[in-house]
Design a protein around this motif. Structure first.
Motif, PDB file in Angstrom:
ATOM      1  N   CYS A   1       0.981  -1.196   0.081  1.00 52.24           N
ATOM      2  CA  CYS A   1      -0.006  -0.033   0.066  1.00 52.24           C
ATOM      3  C   CYS A   1       0.951   1.292  -0.027  1.00 52.24           C
ATOM      4  CB  CYS A   1      -0.978   0.099   1.194  1.00 52.24           C
ATOM      5  SG  CYS A   1      -1.966   1.397   1.369  1.00 52.24           S
TER       6      CYS A   1
ATOM      7  N   ASN B   1       0.074   4.361   0.197  1.00 49.45           N
ATOM      8  CA  ASN B   1      -0.722   5.348   1.024  1.00 49.45           C
ATOM      9  C   ASN B   1       0.142   4.941   2.374  1.00 49.45           C
ATOM     10  OD1 ASN B   1      -2.124   7.636   2.006  1.00 49.45           O
ATOM     11  ND2 ASN B   1      -3.752   6.278   2.582  1.00 49.45           N
ATOM     12  N   LYS B   2       0.121   3.528   3.023  1.00 49.18           N
ATOM     13  CA  LYS B   2       0.546   3.359   4.239  1.00 49.18           C
ATOM     14  C   LYS B   2       2.188   3.261   4.034  1.00 49.18           C
ATOM     15  CE  LYS B   2       0.272  -0.228   7.580  1.00 49.18           C
ATOM     16  NZ  LYS B   2      -0.162  -1.514   7.812  1.00 49.18           N
TER      17      LYS B   2
ATOM     18  N   GLU C   1      -3.341   3.316   6.708  1.00 51.70           N
ATOM     19  CA  GLU C   1      -4.107   2.720   5.721  1.00 51.70           C
ATOM     20  C   GLU C   1      -5.073   3.385   4.999  1.00 51.70           C
ATOM     21  OE1 GLU C   1      -5.531  -0.793   7.610  1.00 51.70           O
ATOM     22  OE2 GLU C   1      -3.458  -1.426   8.282  1.00 51.70           O
ATOM     23  N   CYS C   2      -5.204   3.018   3.516  1.00 50.06           N
ATOM     24  CA  CYS C   2      -5.997   3.666   2.973  1.00 50.06           C
ATOM     25  C   CYS C   2      -7.655   2.753   3.042  1.00 50.06           C
ATOM     26  CB  CYS C   2      -5.809   3.696   1.347  1.00 50.06           C
ATOM     27  SG  CYS C   2      -5.432   2.006   0.779  1.00 50.06           S
TER      28      CYS C   2
ATOM     29  N   CYS D   1      -6.723  -0.947   1.835  1.00 47.85           N
ATOM     30  CA  CYS D   1      -5.870  -1.778   2.588  1.00 47.85           C
ATOM     31  C   CYS D   1      -6.555  -3.236   3.101  1.00 47.85           C
ATOM     32  CB  CYS D   1      -5.405  -1.126   3.705  1.00 47.85           C
ATOM     33  SG  CYS D   1      -3.845  -0.128   3.064  1.00 47.85           S
TER      34      CYS D   1
ATOM     35  N   TYR E   1     -13.652   1.394   7.473  1.00 46.49           N
ATOM     36  CA  TYR E   1     -12.639   2.340   7.440  1.00 46.49           C
ATOM     37  C   TYR E   1     -12.662   3.378   8.787  1.00 46.49           C
ATOM     38  CZ  TYR E   1      -8.929   5.568   6.290  1.00 46.49           C
ATOM     39  OH  TYR E   1      -7.833   6.357   6.026  1.00 46.49           O
TER      40      TYR E   1
END
Length: 91
Positions: free
Chosen positions: A8, A10-11, A17-18, A21, A85
């Protein structure tokens, strides 16, 4: 299969986390037959599978109310992704 999973970004870049994930790991768990664990990993996995199967079947076999079914599955999938999320962030 886990050796070939994409990280990921983003992570990796931002440190959190996005909303996507866990989807690769959940698919891997489904292929291994661990269905409950796949749901815990990514709760929207089954609604997304149903959505993509419906879209795929609709390409070959036109259903009468396919737009309604696809729209409902899309709304359920997005709602599940967003809610899970938010819960992941809070907990």
């Amino acid at each position: 299969m886990e050796d070939y999973m994409l990280p990921c970004l983003n992570k990796k870049l931002l440190g959190f986390e996005c909303m996507g994930c866990g989807i690769q790991r959940a698919l891997s768990l489904i292929f291994q037959g661990e269905f409950v664990e796949a749901f815990y990993m990514y709760p929207a996995i089954y609604s997304l599978i149903a959505l993509f199967l419906t879209i795929g079947l609709n390409i070959f076999f036109k259903f009468k109310n396919s737009n309604i079914v696809i729209g409902a599955l899309a709304i359920i999938s997005v709602a599940t992704i967003v809610i899970s999320y938010i819960i992941k962030i809070i907990i």
